[in-house]
Design a protein around this motif. Sequence first.
Motif, PDB file in Angstrom:
ATOM      1  N   SER A 173      22.529  19.377   9.126  1.00  0.00           N
ATOM      2  CA  SER A 173      23.604  19.548   9.829  1.00  0.00           C
ATOM      3  C   SER A 173      24.213  20.752   9.423  1.00  0.00           C
ATOM      4  N   LEU A 174      25.222  20.982  10.112  1.00  0.00           N
ATOM      5  CA  LEU A 174      25.865  22.388   9.940  1.00  0.00           C
ATOM      6  C   LEU A 174      26.932  22.677   9.100  1.00  0.00           C
ATOM      7  N   ARG A 175      26.842  22.219   7.564  1.00  0.00           N
ATOM      8  CA  ARG A 175      27.104  22.407   6.501  1.00  0.00           C
ATOM      9  C   ARG A 175      26.828  23.477   6.551  1.00  0.00           C
ATOM     10  N   LEU A 176      27.907  25.029   5.560  1.00  0.00           N
ATOM     11  CA  LEU A 176      27.194  25.838   4.916  1.00  0.00           C
ATOM     12  C   LEU A 176      25.679  26.142   4.681  1.00  0.00           C
ATOM     13  N   ASP A 177      25.598  25.306   3.366  1.00  0.00           N
ATOM     14  CA  ASP A 177      24.524  24.921   2.362  1.00  0.00           C
ATOM     15  C   ASP A 177      23.298  25.019   3.226  1.00  0.00           C
ATOM     16  N   ALA A 178      23.652  23.053   4.203  1.00  0.00           N
ATOM     17  CA  ALA A 178      22.381  23.141   4.308  1.00  0.00           C
ATOM     18  C   ALA A 178      21.668  24.496   5.539  1.00  0.00           C
ATOM     19  N   VAL A 179      23.190  24.917   6.777  1.00  0.00           N
ATOM     20  CA  VAL A 179      22.398  26.194   7.241  1.00  0.00           C
ATOM     21  C   VAL A 179      22.494  26.882   6.273  1.00  0.00           C
ATOM     22  N   ILE A 180      22.601  27.733   5.254  1.00  0.00           N
ATOM     23  CA  ILE A 180      20.849  28.974   4.781  1.00  0.00           C
ATOM     24  C   ILE A 180      20.250  28.503   4.199  1.00  0.00           C
ATOM     25  N   ALA A 181      19.994  27.103   3.388  1.00  0.00           N
ATOM     26  CA  ALA A 181      19.171  27.045   3.108  1.00  0.00           C
ATOM     27  C   ALA A 181      17.852  26.538   3.951  1.00  0.00           C
ATOM     28  N   ALA A 182      17.519  26.439   5.531  1.00  0.00           N
ATOM     29  CA  ALA A 182      17.211  26.488   6.866  1.00  0.00           C
ATOM     30  C   ALA A 182      16.930  27.265   6.929  1.00  0.00           C
ATOM     31  N   ALA A 183      17.718  28.159   7.280  1.00  0.00           N
ATOM     32  CA  ALA A 183      18.018  29.709   7.747  1.00  0.00           C
ATOM     33  C   ALA A 183      16.830  30.847   7.269  1.00  0.00           C
ATOM     34  N   LEU A 184      17.332  30.609   5.663  1.00  0.00           N
ATOM     35  CA  LEU A 184      15.917  31.959   4.406  1.00  0.00           C
ATOM     36  C   LEU A 184      15.256  31.351   3.818  1.00  0.00           C
ATOM     37  N   ASN A 185      14.771  29.799   4.577  1.00  0.00           N
ATOM     38  CA  ASN A 185      13.323  29.182   3.871  1.00  0.00           C
ATOM     39  C   ASN A 185      14.179  28.692   2.594  1.00  0.00           C
ATOM     40  N   ILE A 186      15.069  27.815   2.237  1.00  0.00           N
ATOM     41  CA  ILE A 186      15.396  27.915   0.682  1.00  0.00           C
ATOM     42  C   ILE A 186      15.703  26.694   0.123  1.00  0.00           C
ATOM     43  N   SER A 187      15.519  25.939  -0.475  1.00  0.00           N
ATOM     44  CA  SER A 187      15.846  24.781  -1.631  1.00  0.00           C
ATOM     45  C   SER A 187      17.855  24.840  -1.044  1.00  0.00           C
ATOM     46  N   ARG A 188      17.889  23.742  -1.125  1.00  0.00           N
ATOM     47  CA  ARG A 188      19.557  22.898  -1.026  1.00  0.00           C
ATOM     48  C   ARG A 188      20.069  23.494  -1.814  1.00  0.00           C
ATOM     49  N   THR A 189      19.782  23.413  -3.256  1.00  0.00           N
ATOM     50  CA  THR A 189      19.750  23.473  -4.265  1.00  0.00           C
ATOM     51  C   THR A 189      20.405  25.467  -4.634  1.00  0.00           C
ATOM     52  N   ASN A 190      18.995  25.736  -4.527  1.00  0.00           N
ATOM     53  CA  ASN A 190      19.569  27.593  -3.651  1.00  0.00           C
ATOM     54  C   ASN A 190      20.523  27.853  -3.107  1.00  0.00           C
ATOM     55  N   ALA A 191      20.718  27.318  -2.138  1.00  0.00           N
ATOM     56  CA  ALA A 191      21.539  27.912  -1.246  1.00  0.00           C
ATOM     57  C   ALA A 191      23.087  27.762  -1.572  1.00  0.00           C
ATOM     58  N   GLU A 192      22.973  26.258  -2.787  1.00  0.00           N
ATOM     59  CA  GLU A 192      24.435  26.366  -3.129  1.00  0.00           C
ATOM     60  C   GLU A 192      24.848  26.846  -4.055  1.00  0.00           C
ATOM     61  N   LYS A 193      24.040  27.823  -4.897  1.00  0.00           N
ATOM     62  CA  LYS A 193      23.829  28.352  -6.183  1.00  0.00           C
ATOM     63  C   LYS A 193      24.185  29.650  -5.726  1.00  0.00           C
ATOM     64  N   LEU A 194      24.098  30.499  -4.548  1.00  0.00           N
ATOM     65  CA  LEU A 194      24.434  31.942  -3.616  1.00  0.00           C
ATOM     66  C   LEU A 194      25.479  31.300  -3.458  1.00  0.00           C
ATOM     67  N   ILE A 195      25.728  29.850  -2.938  1.00  0.00           N
ATOM     68  CA  ILE A 195      27.667  29.681  -2.068  1.00  0.00           C
ATOM     69  C   ILE A 195      28.510  30.051  -3.404  1.00  0.00           C
ATOM     70  N   LYS A 196      28.181  29.397  -4.559  1.00  0.00           N
ATOM     71  CA  LYS A 196      28.373  28.791  -5.750  1.00  0.00           C
ATOM     72  C   LYS A 196      29.067  30.492  -6.759  1.00  0.00           C
ATOM     73  N   GLU A 197      27.747  31.064  -6.804  1.00  0.00           N
ATOM     74  CA  GLU A 197      28.341  32.471  -7.010  1.00  0.00           C
ATOM     75  C   GLU A 197      28.665  33.900  -6.531  1.00  0.00           C
ATOM     76  N   GLY A 198      29.802  33.582  -5.367  1.00  0.00           N
ATOM     77  CA  GLY A 198      30.292  34.618  -4.376  1.00  0.00           C
ATOM     78  C   GLY A 198      29.181  35.470  -3.179  1.00  0.00           C
ATOM     79  N   TYR A 199      27.921  35.278  -3.088  1.00  0.00           N
ATOM     80  CA  TYR A 199      26.771  36.378  -3.046  1.00  0.00           C
ATOM     81  C   TYR A 199      27.205  35.939  -1.257  1.00  0.00           C
ATOM     82  N   VAL A 200      28.078  34.524  -0.577  1.00  0.00           N
ATOM     83  CA  VAL A 200      28.082  34.408   0.714  1.00  0.00           C
ATOM     84  C   VAL A 200      29.449  34.612   1.500  1.00  0.00           C
ATOM     85  N   LYS A 201      29.153  35.472   2.519  1.00  0.00           N
ATOM     86  CA  LYS A 201      30.364  35.604   3.811  1.00  0.00           C
ATOM     87  C   LYS A 201      30.342  34.685   5.062  1.00  0.00           C
ATOM     88  N   VAL A 202      31.052  34.565   5.310  1.00  0.00           N
ATOM     89  CA  VAL A 202      31.319  34.128   6.735  1.00  0.00           C
ATOM     90  C   VAL A 202      31.542  34.672   7.803  1.00  0.00           C
TER      91      VAL A 202
END
Length: 250
Positions: A173-202
């Motif tokens: 979907s276009l959820r932030l975690d889903a887009v990051i996971a697909a774009a960076l070729n990482i797992s959805r879990t790792n994408a969620e962790k990056l967002i939760k730890e404040g590593y992401v800006k939109v």
Amino acid sequence: MDTGSKLLIAKTGDLFSLCDKRCEANFSSFLDGGEIAVIEDEFHIPYGYNTMFFGGYKDAERKIFGVFPDWQEAAEEDFPISVIRFDAPKFRSLSHRDYLGTMMSLGIDRSKTGDILPDSEGAYVFVSSDIADYIVRNMKKIANTGVKGHIVNIGEVVLPKAETVEKMCVCASLRLDAVIAAALNISRTNAEKLIKEGYVKVSHRGTTDRSGQVEVGSLISVRNYGRFILKDTGNNTRKGRLHITIEKFV
């Protein structure tokens, strides 16, 4: 709101006060994307003024905020921005960091400098007009390489094309975690962790909302992974997943 943002809001308010007192346009220093976002999101523009962000060219990342009296139209040519063209030897490739580091070594504050656009033969450097001559006189060598600098008209600037790579991928979907996971070729879990730890800006705005919807055109920055733009969306796959196109900066 943090202390830095509060100070920025106060300084922005001072621009309007000075504009009113002096009946003339007033300008901030160069602002980065995060500071621009604070002004856009947190500052209420008073009635009776014209305002504009400008950094020397259309898609500049660092920009100056200009405040104009209501009788004066906001115009790009009024901004106190100069462009310095540095010519470097073709055998020596100088980076953005090389140019910026040399200016910092001259005691120049980052807020006095805008974008730095290196190319194969040198770079265009956008600076506050009041320090342009000083930089030209004193910046003769960068990373042990002799350079020649001269002030040019903004209209003479030939913008180098940003180095990007286009990638097509599929996400749930276009959820932030889903887009990051697909774009960076990482797992959805790792994408969620990056967002939760404040590593992401939109679009230069920090977020910890993994479920936020990403809009086409959004610039997503992920610390240690780089930046990319959600360029386009396509049709759904047979399994209901979404085709997206991203443009990643390299």
